[in-house]
Design a protein around this motif. Structure first.
Motif, PDB file in Angstrom:
ATOM      1  N   UNK A  42       0.868  -1.169   0.000  1.00 50.32           N
ATOM      2  CA  UNK A  42       0.000   0.000   0.000  1.00 50.32           C
ATOM      3  C   UNK A  42       0.909   1.223   0.000  1.00 50.32           C
ATOM      4  N   UNK A  43       0.861   1.974  -1.084  1.00 52.57           N
ATOM      5  CA  UNK A  43       1.721   3.146  -1.212  1.00 52.57           C
ATOM      6  C   UNK A  43       0.954   4.392  -0.789  1.00 52.57           C
ATOM      7  N   UNK A  44       1.648   5.251  -0.064  1.00 48.31           N
ATOM      8  CA  UNK A  44       1.064   6.523   0.325  1.00 48.31           C
ATOM      9  C   UNK A  44       1.250   7.549  -0.776  1.00 48.31           C
ATOM     10  N   UNK A  45       0.655   8.688  -0.570  1.00 41.82           N
ATOM     11  CA  UNK A  45       0.741   9.772  -1.542  1.00 41.82           C
ATOM     12  C   UNK A  45       2.126  10.412  -1.544  1.00 41.82           C
ATOM     13  N   UNK A  46       2.781  10.403  -0.403  1.00 43.43           N
ATOM     14  CA  UNK A  46       4.079  11.058  -0.254  1.00 43.43           C
ATOM     15  C   UNK A  46       5.135  10.055   0.200  1.00 43.43           C
ATOM     16  N   UNK A  47       6.407  10.289  -0.128  1.00 49.59           N
ATOM     17  CA  UNK A  47       7.466   9.397   0.360  1.00 49.59           C
ATOM     18  C   UNK A  47       7.616   9.535   1.877  1.00 49.59           C
ATOM     19  N   UNK A  48       8.077   8.475   2.485  1.00 49.37           N
ATOM     20  CA  UNK A  48       8.274   8.545   3.934  1.00 49.37           C
ATOM     21  C   UNK A  48       8.392   7.158   4.530  1.00 49.37           C
ATOM     22  N   UNK A  49       8.045   7.084   5.786  1.00 48.31           N
ATOM     23  CA  UNK A  49       8.163   5.830   6.517  1.00 48.31           C
ATOM     24  C   UNK A  49       7.223   4.773   5.952  1.00 48.31           C
ATOM     25  N   UNK A  50       7.621   3.510   6.177  1.00 52.13           N
ATOM     26  CA  UNK A  50       6.846   2.363   5.703  1.00 52.13           C
ATOM     27  C   UNK A  50       6.529   1.467   6.889  1.00 52.13           C
ATOM     28  N   UNK A  51       5.343   0.910   6.889  1.00 52.74           N
ATOM     29  CA  UNK A  51       4.926  -0.020   7.944  1.00 52.74           C
ATOM     30  C   UNK A  51       4.725  -1.386   7.310  1.00 52.74           C
ATOM     31  N   UNK A  52       5.256  -2.413   7.951  1.00 54.06           N
ATOM     32  CA  UNK A  52       5.108  -3.781   7.484  1.00 54.06           C
ATOM     33  C   UNK A  52       4.195  -4.530   8.449  1.00 54.06           C
TER      34      UNK A  52
END
Length: 60
Positions: A40-50
């Protein structure tokens, strides 16, 4: 509902993949035989949750 032992979770994998597709989640199948990975990609770059869940049963 229908237990499947490790590396034989074909029905469960299909259910998860179909659900991801219906939700518009990017996915990769056939990882380690029956695993399904969704991204699931967010609109902006940044942290990722697994989030990881196991879906196999044990033979008894």
């Amino acid at each position: 509902m229908y237990t499947e032992v490790g590396y034989e979770e074909f029905k469960t994998s299909k259910l998860i993949a179909d659900t991801f597709i219906n939700l518009g989640i990017e996915l990769k199948t056939n990882v380690a035989k029956t695993d399904v990975v969704g991204l699931i990609k967010g609109k902006y770059p940044g942290k990722t949750i697994l989030i990881r869940a196991y879906m196999d049963a044990l033979r008894v």
